[in-house]
Enzyme design. Structure first.
Site, PDB file in Angstrom:
ATOM      1  N   ASN A 144      39.942  20.245  -2.137  1.00  0.00           N
ATOM      2  CA  ASN A 144      39.897  21.556  -1.859  1.00  0.00           C
ATOM      3  C   ASN A 144      38.869  22.062  -1.071  1.00  0.00           C
ATOM      4  OD1 ASN A 144      38.561  21.219  -4.275  1.00  0.00           O
ATOM      5  ND2 ASN A 144      39.184  23.403  -5.078  1.00  0.00           N
ATOM      6  N   GLU A 240      34.298  18.616 -14.138  1.00  0.00           N
ATOM      7  CA  GLU A 240      34.502  19.811 -13.371  1.00  0.00           C
ATOM      8  C   GLU A 240      35.940  19.909 -13.194  1.00  0.00           C
ATOM      9  OE1 GLU A 240      32.632  22.341 -13.321  1.00  0.00           O
ATOM     10  OE2 GLU A 240      30.461  21.652 -13.202  1.00  0.00           O
ATOM     11  N   CYS A 274      39.317  25.920  -7.700  1.00  0.00           N
ATOM     12  CA  CYS A 274      39.522  25.700  -9.219  1.00  0.00           C
ATOM     13  C   CYS A 274      39.253  27.131  -9.942  1.00  0.00           C
ATOM     14  CB  CYS A 274      38.243  24.816  -9.672  1.00  0.00           C
ATOM     15  SG  CYS A 274      36.728  25.071  -9.055  1.00  0.00           S
ATOM     16  N   GLN A 321      51.409  19.119  -3.666  1.00  0.00           N
ATOM     17  CA  GLN A 321      50.889  20.493  -3.922  1.00  0.00           C
ATOM     18  C   GLN A 321      51.877  21.522  -3.450  1.00  0.00           C
ATOM     19  OE1 GLN A 321      48.584  20.805  -6.258  1.00  0.00           O
ATOM     20  NE2 GLN A 321      49.035  22.915  -6.114  1.00  0.00           N
ATOM     21  N   GLU A 448      27.188  22.129 -13.096  1.00  0.00           N
ATOM     22  CA  GLU A 448      26.598  21.838 -11.837  1.00  0.00           C
ATOM     23  C   GLU A 448      25.790  23.091 -11.350  1.00  0.00           C
ATOM     24  OE1 GLU A 448      30.334  20.289  -9.600  1.00  0.00           O
ATOM     25  OE2 GLU A 448      28.973  18.433  -9.584  1.00  0.00           O
TER      26      GLU A 448
HETATM   27  P1  NAD Z   1      42.799  14.928  -9.124  1.00  0.00           P
HETATM   28  O1  NAD Z   1      42.578  15.028 -10.390  1.00  0.00           O
HETATM   29  O2  NAD Z   1      44.254  14.419  -8.839  1.00  0.00           O
HETATM   30  O3  NAD Z   1      41.891  14.051  -8.097  1.00  0.00           O
HETATM   31  C1  NAD Z   1      40.531  14.206  -8.142  1.00  0.00           C
HETATM   32  C2  NAD Z   1      39.927  12.822  -7.593  1.00  0.00           C
HETATM   33  O4  NAD Z   1      39.849  11.914  -8.824  1.00  0.00           O
HETATM   34  C3  NAD Z   1      40.320  12.188  -6.398  1.00  0.00           C
HETATM   35  O5  NAD Z   1      39.729  11.638  -5.682  1.00  0.00           O
HETATM   36  C4  NAD Z   1      41.413  11.201  -7.105  1.00  0.00           C
HETATM   37  O6  NAD Z   1      41.436  10.052  -6.037  1.00  0.00           O
HETATM   38  C5  NAD Z   1      40.616  10.683  -8.098  1.00  0.00           C
HETATM   39  N1  NAD Z   1      41.305  10.195  -9.398  1.00  0.00           N
HETATM   40  C6  NAD Z   1      42.505  10.147  -9.641  1.00  0.00           C
HETATM   41  N2  NAD Z   1      42.973   9.380 -10.686  1.00  0.00           N
HETATM   42  C7  NAD Z   1      41.673   8.626 -10.911  1.00  0.00           C
HETATM   43  C8  NAD Z   1      41.479   7.744 -12.097  1.00  0.00           C
HETATM   44  N3  NAD Z   1      42.412   7.572 -12.788  1.00  0.00           N
HETATM   45  N4  NAD Z   1      40.147   7.427 -12.330  1.00  0.00           N
HETATM   46  C9  NAD Z   1      39.194   8.003 -11.503  1.00  0.00           C
HETATM   47  N5  NAD Z   1      39.376   8.820 -10.339  1.00  0.00           N
HETATM   48  C10 NAD Z   1      40.842   9.119 -10.261  1.00  0.00           C
HETATM   49  O7  NAD Z   1      42.617  16.447  -8.576  1.00  0.00           O
HETATM   50  P2  NAD Z   1      43.026  17.039  -7.279  1.00  0.00           P
HETATM   51  O8  NAD Z   1      44.388  17.117  -7.308  1.00  0.00           O
HETATM   52  O9  NAD Z   1      42.300  16.072  -6.151  1.00  0.00           O
HETATM   53  O10 NAD Z   1      42.178  18.472  -7.057  1.00  0.00           O
HETATM   54  C11 NAD Z   1      42.741  19.398  -7.863  1.00  0.00           C
HETATM   55  C12 NAD Z   1      42.201  19.694  -9.078  1.00  0.00           C
HETATM   56  O11 NAD Z   1      40.745  19.924  -9.095  1.00  0.00           O
HETATM   57  C13 NAD Z   1      42.579  21.322  -9.625  1.00  0.00           C
HETATM   58  O12 NAD Z   1      42.780  21.020 -11.252  1.00  0.00           O
HETATM   59  C14 NAD Z   1      41.222  22.001  -9.549  1.00  0.00           C
HETATM   60  O13 NAD Z   1      41.213  23.329 -10.481  1.00  0.00           O
HETATM   61  C15 NAD Z   1      40.387  20.823  -9.795  1.00  0.00           C
HETATM   62  N6  NAD Z   1      38.810  21.367  -9.333  1.00  0.00           N
HETATM   63  C16 NAD Z   1      37.815  21.940 -10.075  1.00  0.00           C
HETATM   64  C17 NAD Z   1      36.629  22.151  -9.829  1.00  0.00           C
HETATM   65  C18 NAD Z   1      35.561  22.474 -10.491  1.00  0.00           C
HETATM   66  O14 NAD Z   1      34.624  22.742 -10.273  1.00  0.00           O
HETATM   67  N7  NAD Z   1      35.935  22.682 -11.772  1.00  0.00           N
HETATM   68  C19 NAD Z   1      36.617  22.170  -8.241  1.00  0.00           C
HETATM   69  C20 NAD Z   1      37.710  21.920  -7.389  1.00  0.00           C
HETATM   70  C21 NAD Z   1      38.847  21.479  -7.956  1.00  0.00           C
END
Ligand code: NAD
Length: 468
Positions: A144, A240, A274, A321, A448
């Site tokens: 995002n 996060e 998020c 998504q 963070e």
């Molecule tokens: P995701 O968890 O699918 O992927 C995030 C990252 O993790 C990607 O780089 C992905 O390739 C990697 N990944 C996937 N499986 C993994 C594994 N088993 N081990 C290690 N890495 C792995 O999330 P997304 O769909 O890319 O992002 C959306 C989510 O992120 C939403 O839930 C959003 O709320 C959250 N988000 C949180 C914050 C925050 O600061 N709290 C900020 C932005 C997004």
């Protein structure tokens, strides 16, 4: 071969295999970045571990390096912003804000101090509490805000004396790869390694023996896998994760002005934030007025290809998504909710979805209970504030929340009752480099940003010098 290269040991690195990156506004594959192999990840880790030995020693040099990173980004803003819009979908002016924000985050982080606290200095002993770096940091980011969230990790990790191996999301790897390329001339080899690939590469990083700290931003489901993967080696983690932020509106608000702020608190970045507002609780007395006002705004928003001038919202970033948001809205429709505006795909090409306002809906519906992470906002009626707070807190999520009122002190009293990392009053999404950001409950572990975020990339060492 691909035009985009990874950065390993300060050098460009391609791979035999590549994967496609789709422009979400056109659904066309427009880039083929490298798919990092296990051996390449091992060399990135070796390089980071080797670089750590010298990097950790010179704080002044690191501080200057962060300022140089900031300038290097500023010099390439237009190019990076275009790439970000192409891979992520956000309007070009918002992409510029993200890139500029990344530069500012480097600059701000350079001003932070790594504290040395002297807690005793007398005839018996001199005792200092110092902060040591951890070693190699494995950083993993979502799609995002790919560049910004990467820099939230890179800048403090490096200032504290760690070295980094970062893996962006396979949906949006290009700006992070470009950042690695830009910073090759700024940082010593091995200090920042950028690798690209799929989810499996992420799990190789989280279980890699060289990594001492994992800084992860992404979904709750993946965050739990990351925590489990870190456990056998007791790697430190900052997680996060997702959110399901509630906005609680009190009955005394100026409906028109508040609706504008609520709308952008929910729909900025096409709802893919998020800590965006993901459900709104409104008292029955003004329910109809708030719903109508939000729907009016939603109907007037310009949604389109972010490279075209004047767009306010872009598409969803990716097909899964897009399907998820469509599914949650359909589920709400089937369970009797009212789709006041939107509720369908926009156009025929691209992952565009109409800004959607859903009324006559309540807790227990998937759109309310789950994180939609898209442009569909449920508005829920409530009778008394205590009940609204209880419903806002009845979730595993706890990232942030907000309370809205003409009486800000009264609102603040309600806001502190929210079980979340940030409680806003009469605003939402007010995030800044000097404020800690993180979630309660399943929304995360650790924070963070600001001095608190920096300390997350260190551990305490007590230096106790006897004078006896
Ligand atoms: P995701 O968890 O699918 O992927 C995030 C990252 O993790 C990607 O780089 C992905 O390739 C990697 N990944 C996937 N499986 C993994 C594994 N088993 N081990 C290690 N890495 C792995 O999330 P997304 O769909 O890319 O992002 C959306 C989510 O992120 C939403 O839930 C959003 O709320 C959250 N988000 C949180 C914050 C925050 O600061 N709290 C900020 C932005 C997004």
């Amino acid at each position: 071969m691909s035009d985009y290269t990874m950065t390993i040991d300060g050098k460009a690195e391609s791979a035999k295999a590549t994967f496609g990156v789709i422009n979400p506004a056109t659904e066309e594959v427009f880039a083929q970045p490298p798919e990092c192999t296990r051996a390449q990840l091992d060399s990135a880790m070796d390089s980071a571990a080797t670089a750590y030995k010298a990097w950790r020693k010179d704080e002044a040099r690191r501080r200057q390096a962060l300022l140089d990173c900031s300038e290097a980004i500023k010099a390439r803003m237009a190019e990076l912003a275009k790439l970000l819009t192409q891979e992520q979908g956000k309007p070009i002016d918002k992409a510029m804000e993200e890139i500029f924000g990344a530069a500012i985050w480097f600059q701000y982080t350079a001003s932070l101090q790594i504290p040395v606290e002297v807690i005793q200095d007398n005839e018996q002993a001199r005792i200092e509490i110092r902060r040591r770096p951890l070693g190699v940091v494995g950083a993993i980011t979502p799609w995002n805000f790919p560049l910004m969230l990467g820099v939230w990790k890179i800048a403090p990790a490096l200032l504290a004396g760690n070295t980094v191996v970062i893996k962006p999301s396979p949906f949006t790897p290009l700006t992070t790869l470009a950042l690695g390329e830009i910073l090759r001339s700024v940082l010593p080899p091995g200090v920042l390694n950028v690798v690209s690939g799929g989810n499996e590469l992420g799990s190789w990083i989280t279980s890699h023996p060289a990594v001492r700290k994992i800084s992860f931003t992404g979904s709750v489901a993946t965050g739990k896998k990351v925590a489990a993967s870190a456990a056998p080696d007791l790697k430190r983690v900052t997680l996060e994760l997702g959110g399901n932020d509630a906005a609680i509106v009190l009955g005394d608000v100026d409906v028109k002005a508040t609706a504008q702020k609520l709308f952008w608190g929910a729909f900025s970045n096409t709802g893919q934030i998020c800590s965006a507002i993901k459900r709104v609780y409104v008292p029955e007395s003004i329910y109809g007025a708030v719903v109508n006002e939000l729907a009016e705004i939603a109907r007037g928003v310009k949604v389109g290809n972010g490279l075209e001038a004047g767009m306010q919202l872009g598409p969803l970033n990716n097909k899964p998504q897009f399907d998820r948001v469509s599914e949650l809205v359909e589920d709400a429709r089937k369970t009797g909710a009212r789709i006041v505006t939107g509720g369908k795909r926009l156009g025929v090409k691209g992952y565009f979805y109409e800004p959607t306002i859903v009324a006559d809906i309540s807790d227990g519906t998937r759109l309310v209970d789950e994180e939609q992470f898209g442009p569909a906002l449920p508005i829920i009626a409530y009778r008394n504030v205590e009940d609204a707070v209880e419903r806002a807190n009845a979730t595993h999520y706890g990232l942030s929340g907000s309370v809205w009122s003409a009486d800000r002190e009264k609102a603040a009293e309600v806001a502190v009752q929210l079980d979340c990392g940030t409680a806003w009053v009469n605003q939402h999404l007010a995030i800044a480099p000097n404020l800690p950001f993180g979630g309660a409950k399943w929304s995360g572990i650790g924070v963070e940003n600001g001095p608190w975020g920096l300390l997350g990339f260190t551990e305490i060492q007590v230096v106790n010098v006897s004078k006896a």
